[in-house]
Design a protein around this motif. Structure first.
Motif, PDB file in Angstrom:
ATOM      1  N   ALA A  51      -5.769  20.442  21.683  1.00 28.56           N
ATOM      2  CA  ALA A  51      -6.047  21.875  21.766  1.00 28.56           C
ATOM      3  C   ALA A  51      -5.601  22.449  23.103  1.00 28.56           C
ATOM      4  CB  ALA A  51      -7.542  22.114  21.564  1.00 28.56           C
ATOM      5  N   HIS A  52      -5.325  23.756  23.075  1.00 28.66           N
ATOM      6  CA  HIS A  52      -5.007  24.496  24.302  1.00 28.66           C
ATOM      7  C   HIS A  52      -5.332  25.964  24.044  1.00 28.66           C
ATOM      8  CE1 HIS A  52      -0.703  26.085  23.344  1.00 28.66           C
ATOM      9  NE2 HIS A  52      -1.419  26.006  22.255  1.00 28.66           N
ATOM     10  N   ASN A  53      -4.962  26.846  24.957  1.00 24.87           N
ATOM     11  CA  ASN A  53      -5.209  28.290  24.804  1.00 24.87           C
ATOM     12  C   ASN A  53      -6.689  28.612  24.614  1.00 24.87           C
ATOM     13  OD1 ASN A  53      -2.531  28.986  25.078  1.00 24.87           O
ATOM     14  ND2 ASN A  53      -2.142  29.095  22.890  1.00 24.87           N
ATOM     15  N   SER A  54      -7.547  27.898  25.305  1.00 27.64           N
ATOM     16  CA  SER A  54      -8.984  28.114  25.175  1.00 27.64           C
ATOM     17  C   SER A  54      -9.679  27.663  26.445  1.00 27.64           C
ATOM     18  CB  SER A  54      -9.519  27.307  23.988  1.00 27.64           C
ATOM     19  OG  SER A  54     -10.899  27.514  23.814  1.00 27.64           O
ATOM     20  N   SER A  55     -10.757  28.339  26.768  1.00 28.64           N
ATOM     21  CA  SER A  55     -11.602  27.831  27.852  1.00 28.64           C
ATOM     22  C   SER A  55     -12.429  26.677  27.286  1.00 28.64           C
ATOM     23  CB  SER A  55     -12.539  28.931  28.358  1.00 28.64           C
ATOM     24  OG  SER A  55     -13.512  29.251  27.364  1.00 28.64           O
ATOM     25  N   ARG A  56     -12.960  25.867  28.160  1.00 27.85           N
ATOM     26  CA  ARG A  56     -13.794  24.756  27.696  1.00 27.85           C
ATOM     27  C   ARG A  56     -15.023  25.287  26.951  1.00 27.85           C
ATOM     28  NH1 ARG A  56     -14.164  19.244  28.819  1.00 27.85           N
ATOM     29  NH2 ARG A  56     -16.102  18.430  27.980  1.00 27.85           N
ATOM     30  N   GLU A  57     -15.632  26.345  27.489  1.00 28.50           N
ATOM     31  CA  GLU A  57     -16.827  26.907  26.862  1.00 28.50           C
ATOM     32  C   GLU A  57     -16.521  27.412  25.444  1.00 28.50           C
ATOM     33  OE1 GLU A  57     -19.346  30.901  27.544  1.00 28.50           O
ATOM     34  OE2 GLU A  57     -19.300  29.554  29.280  1.00 28.50           O
ATOM     35  N   ASP A  58     -15.411  28.134  25.293  1.00 27.48           N
ATOM     36  CA  ASP A  58     -15.040  28.630  23.961  1.00 27.48           C
ATOM     37  C   ASP A  58     -14.719  27.480  23.018  1.00 27.48           C
ATOM     38  OD1 ASP A  58     -15.425  31.232  24.780  1.00 27.48           O
ATOM     39  OD2 ASP A  58     -13.288  31.672  25.032  1.00 27.48           O
ATOM     40  N   LEU A  59     -14.069  26.447  23.547  1.00 28.55           N
ATOM     41  CA  LEU A  59     -13.737  25.297  22.713  1.00 28.55           C
ATOM     42  C   LEU A  59     -15.002  24.557  22.284  1.00 28.55           C
ATOM     43  CD1 LEU A  59     -11.396  23.772  21.425  1.00 28.55           C
ATOM     44  CD2 LEU A  59     -11.313  22.342  23.478  1.00 28.55           C
ATOM     45  N   GLU A  60     -15.958  24.426  23.189  1.00 32.25           N
ATOM     46  CA  GLU A  60     -17.232  23.791  22.826  1.00 32.25           C
ATOM     47  C   GLU A  60     -17.916  24.566  21.702  1.00 32.25           C
ATOM     48  OE1 GLU A  60     -19.292  23.576  26.568  1.00 32.25           O
ATOM     49  OE2 GLU A  60     -18.239  21.749  27.170  1.00 32.25           O
TER      50      GLU A  60
END
Length: 98
Positions: A51-60
């Protein structure tokens, strides 16, 4: 960039019950240009996503909305990677996905 490991839990037998919604969740990740790759961990251990194009918080948050995670079919682990070197082919893929 992130590597997401979705390793089967003791509740693996419930996977078929939630498979269609899990597939929709994966498709949404591709549609949102967050997921670059999805595949199976061998031999039959679960799945993995790049994955990419995401903050860690949004990905979580996204990962926690996976029906497999929500129903404890898999345990999720998110690994954050800061690439220092990469093959030219991967650079092209990431450039096209951006």
């Amino acid at each position: 960039m992130f590597i997401i490991l979705l390793k089967f839990s003791d509740n693996k037998s419930q996977a078929s019950q939630f498979m269609e919604d899990h597939k929709k969740w994966i498709k949404q990740g591709f549609d949102d240009s967050v997921f670059l790759m999805a595949g199976s961990l061998q031999p039959g251990l679960g799945g993995a996503l790049l994955a990419h194009n995401s903050s860690r918080e949004d990905l979580e948050d996204r990962v926690n909305n996976d029906p497999f995670v929500a129903e404890n079919v898999v345990n999720a682990e998110i690994l954050e990677v800061s690439p220092a070197m990469m093959d030219e082919q991967l650079k092209m893929i990431l450039k096209e996905a951006a």
